[in-house]
Design an enzyme around this catalytic site. Structure first.
Site, PDB file in Angstrom:
ATOM      1  N   LYS A 159     -12.272  -1.402  -0.297  1.00 21.70           N
ATOM      2  CA  LYS A 159     -11.517  -0.502  -1.172  1.00 21.70           C
ATOM      3  C   LYS A 159     -12.171  -0.484  -2.551  1.00 21.70           C
ATOM      4  CE  LYS A 159      -7.483  -0.447   1.713  1.00 21.70           C
ATOM      5  NZ  LYS A 159      -6.580  -1.351   2.394  1.00 21.70           N
TER       6      LYS A 159
ATOM      7  N   HIS B 181      -5.259  -4.223  -1.717  1.00 20.43           N
ATOM      8  CA  HIS B 181      -5.103  -3.245  -2.807  1.00 20.43           C
ATOM      9  C   HIS B 181      -5.022  -3.911  -4.178  1.00 20.43           C
ATOM     10  CE1 HIS B 181      -4.788   0.595  -0.686  1.00 20.43           C
ATOM     11  NE2 HIS B 181      -4.185  -0.071   0.279  1.00 20.43           N
TER      12      HIS B 181
ATOM     13  N   SER C 141       0.794  -1.226   0.000  1.00 20.27           N
ATOM     14  CA  SER C 141       0.000   0.000   0.000  1.00 20.27           C
ATOM     15  C   SER C 141       0.830   1.281   0.000  1.00 20.27           C
ATOM     16  CB  SER C 141      -0.940   0.002   1.202  1.00 20.27           C
ATOM     17  OG  SER C 141      -0.201  -0.135   2.395  1.00 20.27           O
TER      18      SER C 141
HETATM   19  C1  LIG Z   1      -6.612  -1.563   3.883  1.00 18.89           C
HETATM   20  C2  LIG Z   1      -6.000  -2.859   4.194  1.00 18.89           C
HETATM   21  C3  LIG Z   1      -6.598  -3.731   5.110  1.00 18.89           C
HETATM   22  C4  LIG Z   1      -7.828  -3.334   5.884  1.00 18.89           C
HETATM   23  O1  LIG Z   1      -8.997  -3.465   5.138  1.00 18.89           O
HETATM   24  P1  LIG Z   1     -10.353  -2.842   5.728  1.00 18.89           P
HETATM   25  O2  LIG Z   1     -11.437  -3.542   4.993  1.00 18.89           O
HETATM   26  O3  LIG Z   1     -10.297  -1.382   5.467  1.00 18.89           O
HETATM   27  O4  LIG Z   1     -10.361  -3.156   7.183  1.00 18.89           O
HETATM   28  C5  LIG Z   1      -6.019  -4.967   5.322  1.00 18.89           C
HETATM   29  N1  LIG Z   1      -4.895  -5.340   4.674  1.00 18.89           N
HETATM   30  C6  LIG Z   1      -4.278  -4.526   3.794  1.00 18.89           C
HETATM   31  C7  LIG Z   1      -3.042  -4.993   3.092  1.00 18.89           C
HETATM   32  C8  LIG Z   1      -4.810  -3.251   3.533  1.00 18.89           C
HETATM   33  O5  LIG Z   1      -4.201  -2.444   2.665  1.00 18.89           O
END
Ligand SMILES: *Cc1c(COP(=O)(O)O)cnc(C)c1O
Length: 424
Positions: free
Chosen positions: A271, A239, A211
């Site tokens: 996301k 992502h 990320s």
């Molecule tokens: C954003 C993210 C999460 C968390 O996801 P949410 O649904 O927002 O709780 C978990 N793992 C990674 C790698 C992320 O980038």
């Protein structure tokens, strides 16, 4: 039934002190007061420049929106496909809301599993070409639930050094032996597996797309190394879902491992998919084990119907409208190439996550403020989130951005980059 066995509201008033309860007059005060703790901790954060005060959107999550009262081009969201405010998703969410109500009313294992939950999980497993899929409340809780539910003492877990905070927290819940390998480095993974023989389950854990840098885990090589040691590969594709692979099926699909029983895919529905939730997909028996072991699944109320409706529509939409993925990747290529031409360092990112390096954290934060004044919303990241000298602004390009949006952003970047001496 004897009514005396139950606490009623009036009883509560009569007995404001329960047996064993003390008040502050009974014991001398000692330790730290709450107000002292809060004051000290906040002062510490403020002094180190780490105190967060989020900007507020005054309009829906879109490529152009209003933030803190200002019209901006939005490069700060994870709304890759524009699904957060998509008409077809809203329509299905409203339909499920009307038909199924506001809430699920219970945890999944007691009375909270609605037909729409089961149907969506089937749809998701089919979409991802996996034997099973289980949906949890968020990507964060999915890592807690799966890592905590699957691993036990005597197991070995080997984790990429740049893995997401929710993986790190998930691993804190297990008694498995934990080791770290160098970021995206199959040779170092090989070394760690060789040096740490284990008779238990061996799990290699990596983000699919990272990320902060926007780079992709070399899954072809990582899976090959893992298999040599009989290890399972666990990919958190937060992502990568809705971004990588055909129709956004994910990074595992991109590398062709979607049918493999020794690859576990977890990810988020929060996301690219526009709602909120997480999933674990893979081995046909994985779902059934997690239903019994994943603690967030067991002890936290099921997703509300409107969210399930939006997510079901998202999976339909990405397959119905291939131009979504095309626009996402066209915009990604265009924006990165133009930033490069202006002389910015984007750290070799190959995904819509596009970092722009400003050096010191203070420079990145200043650049973010100046961009905002020019109508561009993009967030600065500094140490300890990223290495000290690689503070950056993280941009996320979406399918919703028009060429005009991106050109406006590029001209703002050029001005700010020159003013701060980052480009010539
Ligand atoms: C954003 C993210 C999460 C968390 O996801 P949410 O649904 O927002 O709780 C978990 N793992 C990674 C790698 C992320 O980038």
């Amino acid at each position: 039934m004897e009514s005396g066995r139950f606490i009623t509201p009036t009883q509560g008033k009569e007995t404001s002190r329960l047996p064993g309860m003390t008040t502050t007059t009974d014991v001398p005060a000692s330790g730290v007061s709450l107000s002292e703790r809060l004051r000290q901790d906040l002062a510490g954060l403020r002094e180190s420049g780490l105190l967060i005060s989020p900007r507020v959107l005054d309009a829906p999550q879109r490529a152009r929106t209003r933030v803190d009262g200002r019209e901006v081009v939005n490069l700060a969201s994870n709304n890759y496909l524009g699904f957060a405010d998509h008409p077809r998703l809203k329509e299905r969410a409203a339909q499920y809301l009307q038909q199924w109500g506001v809430g699920a009313g219970a945890v999944r294992t007691i009375a909270g599993t609605l037909r729409i939950h089961e149907d969506f999980e089937r749809q998701l497993a089919d979409f991802k070409h996996t034997g099973s899929a289980l949906v949890l409340h968020s990507g964060f809780s999915t890592n807690q639930g799966v890592l905590g539910g699957l691993l036990r003492e005597g197991d070995l877990v080997v984790s990429d050094e740049l893995n997401h905070a929710s993986i790190i927290d998930g691993l804190r819940l297990t008694k498995a032996t934990k080791k770290i390998y160098k970021h995206a480095d199959p040779a170092d993974l090989d070394r760690v597996l060789r040096e740490n023989p284990s008779e238990g389950l061996k799990l290699v854990v990596t983000d699919g797309v990272f990320s902060m840098d926007g780079d992709v885990a070399p899954l072809d090589k990582l899976v090959e190394v893992a298999r040599r040691y009989g290890a399972v590969t666990y990919v958190d594709d937060a992502h990568g879902s809705g971004v990588m692979g055909e129709a956004g099926r994910g990074t595992v699909h991109h590398f062709g491992f979607e049918y493999a029983d020794d690859v576990i895919q977890v990810g988020t529905l929060s996301k690219a998919w526009g709602g909120v939730g997480g999933y674990a997909a893979g081995h046909p028996d994985l779902r059934e084990l997690l239903i019994n072991r994943a603690r967030p699944y067991l002890f936290s109320t099921a997703q509300p119907p409107a969210v399930v409706g939006a997510l079901a529509a998202a999976l339909d939409e990405v397959q119905r409208d291939p131009s979504l993925m095309e626009r996402l990747w066209d915009n990604t290529r265009f924006f990165k190439a133009e930033l490069g031409r202006l002389g910015f360092d984007t750290l070799g990112s190959v995904t819509p996550i596009t970092p722009v390096v400003f050096g010191e954290a203070s420079a990145a934060f200043e650049a973010s403020r100046r961009l905002f004044d020019l109508g561009i919303f993009a967030v600065g990241l500094g140490f300890p989130t990223v290495p000290r000298d690689l503070a950056r602004i993280r941009n996320i390009v979406t399918a919703e951005h028009t060429r005009d949006d991106l050109e406006q952003a590029l001209s703002a970047y050029q001005q700010v980059g020159r003013d701060l001496g980052v480009i010539a």
